[in-house]
Design a protein around this motif. Structure first.
Motif, PDB file in Angstrom:
ATOM      1  N   PRO A  99      14.864  13.686 -10.304  1.00  0.00           N
ATOM      2  CA  PRO A  99      16.093  12.884 -10.275  1.00  0.00           C
ATOM      3  C   PRO A  99      17.291  13.619  -9.689  1.00  0.00           C
ATOM      4  O   PRO A  99      18.326  13.002  -9.415  1.00  0.00           O
ATOM      5  CB  PRO A  99      16.331  12.561 -11.757  1.00  0.00           C
ATOM      6  CG  PRO A  99      15.673  13.690 -12.494  1.00  0.00           C
ATOM      7  CD  PRO A  99      14.492  14.101 -11.659  1.00  0.00           C
ATOM      8  N   PRO A 137      24.937  13.834  -7.725  1.00  0.00           N
ATOM      9  CA  PRO A 137      24.176  12.583  -7.618  1.00  0.00           C
ATOM     10  C   PRO A 137      22.887  12.601  -8.451  1.00  0.00           C
ATOM     11  O   PRO A 137      22.181  13.611  -8.499  1.00  0.00           O
ATOM     12  CB  PRO A 137      23.840  12.488  -6.126  1.00  0.00           C
ATOM     13  CG  PRO A 137      24.854  13.346  -5.446  1.00  0.00           C
ATOM     14  CD  PRO A 137      25.156  14.464  -6.409  1.00  0.00           C
ATOM     15  N   HIS A 139      19.276  10.425  -8.954  1.00  0.00           N
ATOM     16  CA  HIS A 139      18.446   9.507  -8.175  1.00  0.00           C
ATOM     17  C   HIS A 139      17.331   8.900  -9.031  1.00  0.00           C
ATOM     18  O   HIS A 139      16.821   9.558  -9.949  1.00  0.00           O
ATOM     19  CB  HIS A 139      17.825  10.258  -6.990  1.00  0.00           C
ATOM     20  CG  HIS A 139      18.845  10.922  -6.116  1.00  0.00           C
ATOM     21  ND1 HIS A 139      19.385  10.301  -5.013  1.00  0.00           N
ATOM     22  CD2 HIS A 139      19.441  12.141  -6.198  1.00  0.00           C
ATOM     23  CE1 HIS A 139      20.265  11.115  -4.445  1.00  0.00           C
ATOM     24  NE2 HIS A 139      20.324  12.233  -5.146  1.00  0.00           N
ATOM     25  N   GLY A 197      14.249   7.509  -5.314  1.00  0.00           N
ATOM     26  CA  GLY A 197      15.173   8.319  -4.532  1.00  0.00           C
ATOM     27  C   GLY A 197      16.551   7.718  -4.359  1.00  0.00           C
ATOM     28  O   GLY A 197      17.477   8.393  -3.916  1.00  0.00           O
ATOM     29  N   GLU A 198      16.692   6.446  -4.719  1.00  0.00           N
ATOM     30  CA  GLU A 198      17.996   5.775  -4.586  1.00  0.00           C
ATOM     31  C   GLU A 198      18.997   6.378  -5.563  1.00  0.00           C
ATOM     32  O   GLU A 198      18.666   6.660  -6.714  1.00  0.00           O
ATOM     33  CB  GLU A 198      17.784   4.282  -4.888  1.00  0.00           C
ATOM     34  CG  GLU A 198      18.986   3.425  -4.664  1.00  0.00           C
ATOM     35  CD  GLU A 198      18.647   1.936  -4.909  1.00  0.00           C
ATOM     36  OE1 GLU A 198      17.480   1.538  -4.677  1.00  0.00           O
ATOM     37  OE2 GLU A 198      19.552   1.205  -5.340  1.00  0.00           O
ATOM     38  N   LYS A 199      20.235   6.568  -5.108  1.00  0.00           N
ATOM     39  CA  LYS A 199      21.259   7.096  -6.013  1.00  0.00           C
ATOM     40  C   LYS A 199      21.638   6.026  -7.037  1.00  0.00           C
ATOM     41  O   LYS A 199      21.939   4.885  -6.670  1.00  0.00           O
ATOM     42  CB  LYS A 199      22.497   7.536  -5.224  1.00  0.00           C
ATOM     43  CG  LYS A 199      23.504   8.280  -6.099  1.00  0.00           C
ATOM     44  CD  LYS A 199      24.787   8.627  -5.348  1.00  0.00           C
ATOM     45  CE  LYS A 199      25.785   9.238  -6.329  1.00  0.00           C
ATOM     46  NZ  LYS A 199      27.182   9.000  -5.926  1.00  0.00           N
ATOM     47  N   GLU A 202      25.892   9.443 -11.498  1.00  0.00           N
ATOM     48  CA  GLU A 202      26.303  10.840 -11.328  1.00  0.00           C
ATOM     49  C   GLU A 202      26.254  11.582 -12.662  1.00  0.00           C
ATOM     50  O   GLU A 202      26.513  10.998 -13.731  1.00  0.00           O
ATOM     51  CB  GLU A 202      27.718  10.898 -10.737  1.00  0.00           C
ATOM     52  CG  GLU A 202      27.765  10.358  -9.307  1.00  0.00           C
ATOM     53  CD  GLU A 202      29.151  10.400  -8.680  1.00  0.00           C
ATOM     54  OE1 GLU A 202      30.128  10.789  -9.372  1.00  0.00           O
ATOM     55  OE2 GLU A 202      29.255  10.019  -7.491  1.00  0.00           O
TER      56      GLU A 202
END
Ligand SMILES: [Zn+2]
Length: 325
Positions: A99, A137, A139, A197-199, A202
């Motif tokens: 992540p 970030p 993920h 893999g998408e953000k 945070e």
């Protein structure tokens, strides 16, 4: 016989050496034929275990052997059995992406691994930590759907409200879930579909967090069951040049035993404890990611030192079972 070509098998070289003196040359030759791949390098001798263990090892090895010589020459090899071999190497099930991505810190914090208590100072850990600054970030570990995104004002995913702070829970295939806690920012909403893999948010320190980090969990089954969590180190794709090691410390009846042990390579030593009992939901009671290489596991149990040499390969899972008395 059902077999898996992905399994490799590593014989107990040091024990075989001692067994050699006890059996005839023919039996030895047949046993070697049955023992899958040869040990990649010479394995140091002096495994400090009792005679009964050696006898039991030989008996089970002989049993495995006899089942092979009766099969046809074209039969596929028997799957590696970690009860017989020093260790087995498989592909594991590293289905999730990490992540946190480099250059941010994508390594699991060693002082508070899954099911550990930081030397008794904390609750048994249901996940792993990625120590990173606020704003790093985060993920999605896999393709899935957001089933929760927001502050945990109610005790749904843990026994305590406001424990995880801003938290995202994703549902994946096969009854698996991932959970991302203590976030400073959430960038998805419940019901949304996300890709690996998408953000999604945070790093932060909301909820019960001493410092800025991502708390990450893998759950299977009832996602609202706090005790459905699994060791993420067995599900996350290993870092470059790393693999994972799963250890089971069991008694002769196969029951998990609590133990402290060291895992040592030429340039690193790890002090490891078996899981707290409440988190014994997998097939192992200790697991961690390691750099590829050879390691010595040394474990003291009831006055006996058990020693095991194992190998970790890049991107693979090494399984070992240590039977203690
Ligand atoms: Zn944590």
């Amino acid at each position: 016989m059902k077999t898996n070509k992905n399994f490799l098998c590593y014989p107990r070289a040091s024990r075989l050496k001692r067994i050699m003196k006890r059996i005839s040359g023919i039996l030895l030759f047949m046993f070697i034929l049955s023992a899958c791949a040869p040990a990649p390098t010479a394995i140091p001798t002096a495994t400090l275990v009792s005679t009964e263990t050696l006898t039991a090892t030989f008996a089970s090895a002989a049993t495995a052997h006899s089942s092979i010589v009766t099969s046809s020459p074209t039969a596929t090899p028997v799957a590696c059995d970690p009860l017989v071999a020093d260790f087995c190497i498989t592909d594991g099930h590293f289905i999730f992406a990490r992540p946190i991505l480099p250059p941010d810190n994508d390594s699991v914090e060693e002082t508070y691994r899954f099911a550990s208590t930081a030397e008794g100072t904390r609750e048994p850990h249901h996940g792993v930590e990625f120590i990173n600054g606020t704003g790093t970030p985060v993920h999605a570990a896999g393709d899935g759907q957001v089933i929760f995104a927001g502050p945990d004002e109610e005790a749904v995913y843990s026994p305590w409200p406001k424990f995880y702070g801003n938290v995202i829970v994703l549902r994946h295939a096969d009854g698996l879930f991932t959970l991302y806690a203590h976030l400073s920012k959430i960038e998805v909403v419940a019901g949304q579909t996300v890709n690996m893999g998408e953000k999604i948010g945070e790093v932060g320190l909301t909820g019960s967090a001493n410092g800025s980090h991502l708390h990450f969990e893998v759950r299977r089954g009832d996602v609202e069951d706090y005790f459905s969590s699994l060791n993420p180190e067995l599900w996350l794709a290993p870092r470059v040049d790393e693999g994972a090691l799963a250890i089971s410390v069991v008694n002769a009846q196969g029951k998990f035993q609590n133990a402290d042990f060291t895992i040592q390579s030429a340039d690193a030593t790890y002090f490891v404890k078996t899981y707290e009992d409440a988190l014994l939901v997998g097939g192992e009671n200790a697991a961690l990611g390691l750099k590829a290489g050879r390691y010595r596991i040394a474990l003291l149990f009831n006055g006996t030192i058990y020693e095991r040499w194992i190998e970790v390969q890049s991107g693979k899972l090494t399984q070992t079972i240590i039977v203690v008395h």
